[in-house]
Design a protein around this motif. Sequence first.
Motif, PDB file in Angstrom:
ATOM      1  N   GLU A  78       0.839  -1.204   0.000  1.00  0.00           N
ATOM      2  CA  GLU A  78       0.000   0.000   0.000  1.00  0.00           C
ATOM      3  C   GLU A  78       0.876   1.258   0.000  1.00  0.00           C
ATOM      4  O   GLU A  78       0.613   2.200  -0.752  1.00  0.00           O
ATOM      5  N   THR A  84      -4.706  -0.992  -2.264  1.00  0.00           N
ATOM      6  CA  THR A  84      -5.415  -0.230  -1.238  1.00  0.00           C
ATOM      7  C   THR A  84      -6.159  -1.232  -0.361  1.00  0.00           C
ATOM      8  O   THR A  84      -6.511  -2.319  -0.809  1.00  0.00           O
ATOM      9  N   THR A 100      -4.288  -1.111  -7.237  1.00  0.00           N
ATOM     10  CA  THR A 100      -4.380   0.231  -7.801  1.00  0.00           C
ATOM     11  C   THR A 100      -4.007   0.124  -9.281  1.00  0.00           C
ATOM     12  O   THR A 100      -3.511  -0.925  -9.722  1.00  0.00           O
TER      13      THR A 100
END
Length: 144
Positions: A78, A84, A100
């Motif tokens: 992350e 995420t 992502t």
Amino acid sequence: MNSEDYFKLDQQLCFALYSTSLAMTKVYKPLLDAVGLTFPQYLMMLVLWENDGLPLKELARRLHQDSGALTPVVKRLEAEGYVTRRRSTEDERNLSIELTPAGRDLRAKAQEINGSVRLACAMNDEDMSQLRASLIALRKSLDA
């Protein structure tokens, strides 16, 4: 084989597995360094590239790990902008891990890794499939 041979290091299945795992990790290290991932991160990304948006508990199950052991890996991914973490609105205990755009794009960079590992193993597809099947069967026996 006599009883003394059972205590020789080279006769131990555990040592053959351990030393082979170390050798395999050495093969992966420079390949993963080139894309900026550690081996545990790579394994997690493989699962997410296959099925994005999995709950942490399902990731842990797929990787045969405790979810608590995966939390630092998720946090690093992350921080690097690849995933995420999203809490479920129905149950805050459920945490979904989602790629992502950068995490999805990383797959293209990692594409060459499998081919390089296959070359290093110097095994044909059939032998690799048989070895993988044997190792999976062993893991299932040990888990039982």
